[in-house]
Design an enzyme around this catalytic site. Structure first.
Site, PDB file in Angstrom:
ATOM      1  CE1 TYR A  80      -4.217  -1.286  -0.385  1.00  0.00           C
ATOM      2  CE2 TYR A  80      -3.395  -2.961   1.128  1.00  0.00           C
ATOM      3  CZ  TYR A  80      -4.347  -2.518   0.211  1.00  0.00           C
ATOM      4  OH  TYR A  80      -5.399  -3.320  -0.118  1.00  0.00           O
ATOM      5  NE  ARG A 103     -29.516  -9.984  -3.401  1.00  0.00           N
ATOM      6  CZ  ARG A 103     -29.581  -8.803  -2.814  1.00  0.00           C
ATOM      7  NH1 ARG A 103     -28.623  -7.925  -3.011  1.00  0.00           N
ATOM      8  NH2 ARG A 103     -30.585  -8.489  -2.036  1.00  0.00           N
ATOM      9  CG  ASP A 163     -23.233  -2.558 -18.570  1.00  0.00           C
ATOM     10  OD1 ASP A 163     -23.775  -3.599 -18.187  1.00  0.00           O
ATOM     11  OD2 ASP A 163     -22.359  -1.959 -17.898  1.00  0.00           O
ATOM     12  NE  ARG A 166     -20.237  -7.106 -21.809  1.00  0.00           N
ATOM     13  CZ  ARG A 166     -20.195  -7.506 -20.556  1.00  0.00           C
ATOM     14  NH1 ARG A 166     -21.125  -7.120 -19.698  1.00  0.00           N
ATOM     15  NH2 ARG A 166     -19.228  -8.296 -20.137  1.00  0.00           N
ATOM     16  CG  HIS A 190     -22.055  -3.088 -14.190  1.00  0.00           C
ATOM     17  ND1 HIS A 190     -22.004  -3.430 -15.508  1.00  0.00           N
ATOM     18  CD2 HIS A 190     -21.328  -4.032 -13.528  1.00  0.00           C
ATOM     19  CE1 HIS A 190     -21.270  -4.528 -15.651  1.00  0.00           C
ATOM     20  NE2 HIS A 190     -20.854  -4.911 -14.462  1.00  0.00           N
TER      21      HIS A 190
HETATM   22  P1  NAD Z   1     -10.360 -12.720  -9.654  1.00  0.00           P
HETATM   23  O1  NAD Z   1     -10.822 -13.695  -8.634  1.00  0.00           O
HETATM   24  O2  NAD Z   1      -9.658 -13.204 -10.867  1.00  0.00           O
HETATM   25  O3  NAD Z   1      -9.423 -11.618  -8.959  1.00  0.00           O
HETATM   26  C1  NAD Z   1      -9.753 -11.020  -7.755  1.00  0.00           C
HETATM   27  C2  NAD Z   1      -8.433 -10.751  -7.042  1.00  0.00           C
HETATM   28  O4  NAD Z   1      -8.706  -9.975  -5.874  1.00  0.00           O
HETATM   29  C3  NAD Z   1      -7.738 -12.028  -6.587  1.00  0.00           C
HETATM   30  O5  NAD Z   1      -6.430 -12.100  -7.148  1.00  0.00           O
HETATM   31  C4  NAD Z   1      -7.711 -11.902  -5.070  1.00  0.00           C
HETATM   32  O6  NAD Z   1      -6.540 -12.462  -4.472  1.00  0.00           O
HETATM   33  C5  NAD Z   1      -7.779 -10.395  -4.905  1.00  0.00           C
HETATM   34  N1  NAD Z   1      -8.229  -9.970  -3.573  1.00  0.00           N
HETATM   35  C6  NAD Z   1      -9.244 -10.460  -2.828  1.00  0.00           C
HETATM   36  N2  NAD Z   1      -9.320  -9.799  -1.663  1.00  0.00           N
HETATM   37  C7  NAD Z   1      -8.340  -8.874  -1.667  1.00  0.00           C
HETATM   38  C8  NAD Z   1      -7.918  -7.887  -0.761  1.00  0.00           C
HETATM   39  N3  NAD Z   1      -8.523  -7.715   0.422  1.00  0.00           N
HETATM   40  N4  NAD Z   1      -6.873  -7.112  -1.098  1.00  0.00           N
HETATM   41  C9  NAD Z   1      -6.234  -7.278  -2.275  1.00  0.00           C
HETATM   42  N5  NAD Z   1      -6.600  -8.199  -3.187  1.00  0.00           N
HETATM   43  C10 NAD Z   1      -7.636  -8.983  -2.886  1.00  0.00           C
HETATM   44  O7  NAD Z   1     -11.659 -11.902 -10.053  1.00  0.00           O
HETATM   45  P2  NAD Z   1     -11.850 -10.987 -11.358  1.00  0.00           P
HETATM   46  O8  NAD Z   1     -12.483 -11.786 -12.433  1.00  0.00           O
HETATM   47  O9  NAD Z   1     -10.585 -10.255 -11.627  1.00  0.00           O
HETATM   48  O10 NAD Z   1     -12.954  -9.958 -10.823  1.00  0.00           O
HETATM   49  C11 NAD Z   1     -12.611  -8.998  -9.835  1.00  0.00           C
HETATM   50  C12 NAD Z   1     -13.824  -8.147  -9.497  1.00  0.00           C
HETATM   51  O11 NAD Z   1     -14.199  -7.400 -10.647  1.00  0.00           O
HETATM   52  C13 NAD Z   1     -15.065  -8.973  -9.102  1.00  0.00           C
HETATM   53  O12 NAD Z   1     -15.765  -8.297  -8.091  1.00  0.00           O
HETATM   54  C14 NAD Z   1     -15.885  -8.996 -10.382  1.00  0.00           C
HETATM   55  O13 NAD Z   1     -17.250  -9.208 -10.154  1.00  0.00           O
HETATM   56  C15 NAD Z   1     -15.584  -7.599 -10.885  1.00  0.00           C
HETATM   57  N6  NAD Z   1     -15.859  -7.341 -12.294  1.00  0.00           N
HETATM   58  C16 NAD Z   1     -16.378  -6.129 -12.573  1.00  0.00           C
HETATM   59  C17 NAD Z   1     -16.680  -5.792 -13.871  1.00  0.00           C
HETATM   60  C18 NAD Z   1     -17.290  -4.450 -14.137  1.00  0.00           C
HETATM   61  O14 NAD Z   1     -17.751  -4.178 -15.242  1.00  0.00           O
HETATM   62  N7  NAD Z   1     -17.326  -3.570 -13.147  1.00  0.00           N
HETATM   63  C19 NAD Z   1     -16.428  -6.691 -14.912  1.00  0.00           C
HETATM   64  C20 NAD Z   1     -15.857  -7.935 -14.603  1.00  0.00           C
HETATM   65  C21 NAD Z   1     -15.591  -8.262 -13.260  1.00  0.00           C
END
Ligand code: NAD
Length: 344
Positions: A80, A103, A163, A166, A190
């Site tokens: 950090y 949920r 979105d 898309r 979203h």
């Molecule tokens: P992922 O599981 O591949 O990666 C998540 C990462 O977060 C992991 O490497 C994990 O170790 C890390 N993590 C968990 N807790 C943590 C903490 N306290 N401090 C630091 N790191 C931490 O998941 P992903 O596919 O990369 O998705 C990540 C997030 O993004 C999810 O919440 C997913 O729903 C979201 N997402 C958002 C959008 C969008 O349009 N906003 C699109 C796709 C995914």
């Protein structure tokens, strides 16, 4: 020699210490975002943080090996303290739903993760911007804003940037036009309650109905509705096939960061604090906003039809319920909420 910019805009913008971008959560989304950023050559420094430090290290090594073939960029796995001085910290840390987990339990768990991350980031970097992608992104961005104590302009949720992309991609395919020349927005949450702002959609300045009439194209309502449904449900379709979505959101996050670093004043649909648009207030949701060096420089208020306003208000109330739920407030409508988080 350049003269200092003394415009009110320059004075109100937070100082950017460097072209450092921090990414918290080096999973699918975080790593893909970092890759998109590297390919664009936008940052001089990219630092990756993850609760699983080895994962951040692996991604940083892999990305750093692409530097000789892309742009001079220092990429490393940090902590950090390395967020200090970052122009933007992008939060992509998240947890997936566990079998049997409700949920609300997942909402609380992700809010806990985002809350911990935000407190640490702001402690080391009170001057930078926060860009939140963790889901449910509108609620997480609202929580990030509330916990950070930062001005709302500097806390952005990726919202419907994905979105909207898309939607434009599918409209471009349908009309056989470069999607960059299709102007159309997805507004609201979203997720499942989002809406298409059809009344503002245009190609070459022509509303879609006019475009179809002028060019002898059938503009069937059912076709248009199917395009919106494919937009809204795209994440379900992708996750069913490959388990996660990350390319388009990675590029979407890089696009937002680009607009910030270059002070572009670009219009993008992102999640921001809404205070008084069609009676909606104290909630984060997506509308088109002007993005520049200070973050959200202006929230735009497109003219919508009555039906679109009703859908936007409904989307805002779904999000408000989620925020209240997170704070442990009771609501008779809680049971009526959708049963799962929409994926992305
Ligand atoms: P992922 O599981 O591949 O990666 C998540 C990462 O977060 C992991 O490497 C994990 O170790 C890390 N993590 C968990 N807790 C943590 C903490 N306290 N401090 C630091 N790191 C931490 O998941 P992903 O596919 O990369 O998705 C990540 C997030 O993004 C999810 O919440 C997913 O729903 C979201 N997402 C958002 C959008 C969008 O349009 N906003 C699109 C796709 C995914």
């Amino acid at each position: 020699m350049t003269t200092p910019d003394s415009s009110p805009r320059a004075q109100s913008s937070p100082p950017l210490h460097s072209m450092r971008i921090a990414v918290v959560g080096a999973g699918h989304v975080g790593a893909t975002f970092a890759y998109a950023l590297l390919l664009r050559g936008l940052a001089s420094e990219i630092v990756l943080l993850d609760a699983n430090h080895a994962r951040a290290e692996g991604e940083a090594m892999d990305l750093a090996h692409a530097v000789p073939l892309t742009h001079p960029t220092r990429v490393w796995a940090g902590d950090y303290g390395d967020c200090a001085g970052a122009a933007v910290t992008v939060i992509t840390a998240g947890a997936a739903q566990r079998p049997g987990e409700s949920r609300l339990a997942l909402l609380e768990r992700n809010a806990g993760i985002v809350g911990d991350v935000v407190r640490e980031v702001v402690r080391h970097n009170p001057a930078g911007l926060l860009l939140v992608a963790s889901n449910p992104v509108d609620v997480m961005a609202y929580e990030a804003w509330r916990l950070s104590g930062l001005p709302h302009e500097r806390v952005i949720g990726s919202g419907t940037i994905l979105d909207t992309a898309r939607f434009r991609a599918l409209l471009g395919q349908h009309f056989d036009v470069d999607p960059r020349n299709v102007h159309a927005y997805v507004l609201g949450e979203h997720g499942d309650s989002e809406l298409a702002a059809w009344s503002t959609a245009s190609i070459a300045g022509m509303p879609l109905d006019d475009y179809c009439a002028a060019h002898g194209i059938v503009c069937d309502r059912e076709d248009m509705e199917a395009i919106f449904e494919r937009t809204r449900d795209a994440a379900y379709a992708i996750i069913e096939r490959k388990g996660a979505t990350y390319y388009a959101i990675g590029v979407g996050l890089a696009r937002i960061v680009e607009a910030i670093l270059r002070d572009e004043r670009s219009v993008l649909s992102v999640s921001t604090l809404i205070d008084g648009y069609h009676g909606i207030r104290d909630v984060y949701l997506s509308v088109p906003v002007v993005i520049g060096r200070g973050g959200v420089e202006r929230v735009l208020r497109p003219t919508l039809t009555e039906g679109e306003v009703t859908l936007l208000r409904r989307s805002a109330s779904v999000l408000r319920e989620r925020i209240d739920e997170l704070r442990g407030m009771t609501s008779p409508e809680r049971d009526a909420l959708p049963s799962g988080f929409p994926p992305s």
